[in-house]
Design a protein around this motif. Structure first.
Motif, short mmCIF file in Angstrom:
data_model
loop_
_atom_site.label_atom_id
_atom_site.label_comp_id
_atom_site.label_asym_id
_atom_site.label_seq_id
_atom_site.Cartn_x
_atom_site.Cartn_y
_atom_site.Cartn_z
N LEU A 2 0.87 -1.09 -0.05
CA LEU A 2 0.05 0.07 -0.02
C LEU A 2 0.91 1.26 -0.04
CD1 LEU A 2 -2.47 -1.29 2.70
CD2 LEU A 2 -3.07 -0.67 0.45
N PRO A 3 0.13 2.33 -0.44
CA PRO A 3 1.18 3.75 -0.69
C PRO A 3 1.18 4.01 0.80
CG PRO A 3 -0.83 3.95 -1.78
CD PRO A 3 -0.73 2.40 -1.55
N ASN A 4 2.10 5.06 1.19
CA ASN A 4 2.29 5.50 2.50
C ASN A 4 1.32 6.49 2.85
OD1 ASN A 4 4.54 4.10 3.63
ND2 ASN A 4 6.11 5.55 2.20
N ARG A 5 0.67 7.14 2.00
CA ARG A 5 -0.36 8.05 2.23
C ARG A 5 -1.75 7.54 1.30
NH1 ARG A 5 0.27 12.18 5.85
NH2 ARG A 5 -0.93 13.64 4.52
N PRO A 47 -11.47 -4.82 -9.77
CA PRO A 47 -10.29 -3.93 -10.34
C PRO A 47 -10.87 -3.13 -11.38
CG PRO A 47 -9.33 -6.07 -9.72
CD PRO A 47 -10.73 -6.31 -9.83
N GLU A 48 -11.63 -3.96 -12.19
CA GLU A 48 -11.78 -2.96 -13.61
C GLU A 48 -12.89 -1.85 -13.42
OE1 GLU A 48 -14.08 -6.85 -12.56
OE2 GLU A 48 -11.89 -6.29 -13.09
N GLU A 73 -2.03 -5.87 4.75
CA GLU A 73 -1.55 -5.72 3.37
C GLU A 73 -1.33 -7.44 3.13
OE1 GLU A 73 1.27 -2.11 2.68
OE2 GLU A 73 2.11 -3.28 4.54
N LEU A 74 -0.93 -8.06 3.86
CA LEU A 74 -1.03 -9.58 3.51
C LEU A 74 -2.45 -10.39 3.13
CD1 LEU A 74 1.13 -11.12 6.29
CD2 LEU A 74 1.59 -10.98 3.94
N LEU A 75 -3.49 -9.90 3.72
CA LEU A 75 -4.77 -10.20 3.18
C LEU A 75 -5.21 -9.51 1.78
CD1 LEU A 75 -6.92 -9.75 6.66
CD2 LEU A 75 -6.45 -11.85 5.28
N LEU A 76 -4.72 -8.07 1.56
CA LEU A 76 -5.01 -7.49 0.39
C LEU A 76 -4.31 -8.24 -0.83
CD1 LEU A 76 -5.16 -3.95 1.30
CD2 LEU A 76 -6.99 -5.28 0.28
N LYS A 77 -2.90 -8.87 -0.56
CA LYS A 77 -1.93 -9.33 -1.56
C LYS A 77 -2.59 -10.72 -1.80
CE LYS A 77 1.18 -8.06 -3.54
NZ LYS A 77 0.83 -7.44 -4.93
N HIS A 78 -3.00 -11.51 -0.68
CA HIS A 78 -3.60 -12.64 -1.13
C HIS A 78 -4.92 -12.78 -1.73
CE1 HIS A 78 -4.90 -16.84 0.07
NE2 HIS A 78 -5.93 -16.34 0.34
N ASP A 84 -1.12 -3.93 -7.13
CA ASP A 84 0.01 -3.22 -6.22
C ASP A 84 -0.38 -1.74 -6.25
OD1 ASP A 84 2.39 -3.30 -4.74
OD2 ASP A 84 3.55 -3.24 -6.77
N GLY A 85 0.07 -1.04 -5.06
CA GLY A 85 0.23 0.46 -4.93
C GLY A 85 -1.16 1.02 -4.78
N LYS A 86 -1.57 1.74 -5.83
CA LYS A 86 -2.71 2.72 -5.76
C LYS A 86 -3.92 1.77 -6.04
CE LYS A 86 -4.96 6.76 -6.98
NZ LYS A 86 -4.63 8.00 -6.12
N GLN A 87 -3.80 0.54 -6.93
CA GLN A 87 -4.83 -0.34 -6.89
C GLN A 87 -5.10 -0.99 -5.52
OE1 GLN A 87 -3.34 -2.58 -10.45
NE2 GLN A 87 -5.01 -1.85 -11.39
N LEU A 88 -4.13 -1.43 -4.88
CA LEU A 88 -4.25 -2.03 -3.70
C LEU A 88 -5.06 -0.82 -2.79
CD1 LEU A 88 -1.23 -4.09 -2.68
CD2 LEU A 88 -3.52 -4.74 -3.10
N GLN A 89 -4.79 0.26 -2.78
CA GLN A 89 -5.25 1.28 -2.02
C GLN A 89 -6.73 1.43 -2.39
OE1 GLN A 89 -3.86 5.25 -2.39
NE2 GLN A 89 -5.56 6.13 -1.12
N GLN A 90 -7.20 1.22 -3.65
CA GLN A 90 -8.52 1.34 -4.02
C GLN A 90 -9.12 0.17 -3.62
OE1 GLN A 90 -7.76 1.93 -8.31
NE2 GLN A 90 -8.67 3.80 -8.19
N ALA A 91 -8.63 -1.06 -3.46
CA ALA A 91 -9.17 -2.24 -2.70
C ALA A 91 -9.77 -2.13 -1.49
CB ALA A 91 -8.15 -3.53 -3.15
N TRP A 92 -8.55 -1.60 -0.68
CA TRP A 92 -8.79 -1.32 0.88
C TRP A 92 -9.93 -0.43 0.93
CZ3 TRP A 92 -7.65 3.39 2.92
CH2 TRP A 92 -8.10 3.54 4.62
N ALA A 93 -10.05 0.55 0.26
CA ALA A 93 -11.11 1.80 0.33
C ALA A 93 -12.47 1.02 -0.01
CB ALA A 93 -10.77 2.91 -0.56
#
Length: 117
Positions: A2-5, A47-48, A73-78, A84-93
């Motif tokens: 995930l990004p730092n901000r 993601p689309e 972060e592990l759950l998101l990557k799993h 990665d990065g911004k897309q993972l942040q979008q998934a988290w959000a």
């Protein structure tokens, strides 16, 4: 990673702020609870789909996630190994938005705690 901000959508920010007003639970704690509630459900981020993270509340990753940072972060990557990065942040959000739906109408701390079971 995930990004730092990180930030959420304005809608979710408003819901977290209202929840804080009713319960005293800070937005970062509510966001953590919402994320894990969503992960426990069968919700999956698409993601689309163009998910908008246009909120004004931009916080450091450590503030949003606290001690749950590594697990989050592990759950998101799993669940989303291709992101990665911004897309993972979008998934988290997206997961926070999904998880907050069941908590947003809470009117006091006791009711909030009761919904966590």
């Amino acid at each position: 990673m995930l990004p730092n901000r990180m930030q959420l959508s304005r809608t979710v920010e408003e819901q977290l702020k209202k929840l804080k007003g009713y319960t005293g639970v800070t937005p970062n704690i509510s966001a953590r609870i919402a994320f894990f509630r969503s992960i426990e459900s069968d919700f999956r981020y698409q993601p689309e789909a163009d998910y908008n993270i246009n909120g004004n509340l931009t916080l450091d990753k450590i503030t949003w996630l606290g001690r749950t940072q590594d697990v989050t972060e592990l759950l998101l990557k799993h669940n989303y190994p291709e992101l990665d990065g911004k897309q993972l942040q979008q998934a988290w959000a997206a997961h926070v938005e999904h998880g907050i739906a069941s908590l947003r109408n809470t009117k006091n701390l006791m009711n909030f705690l009761g919904r966590l079971n």
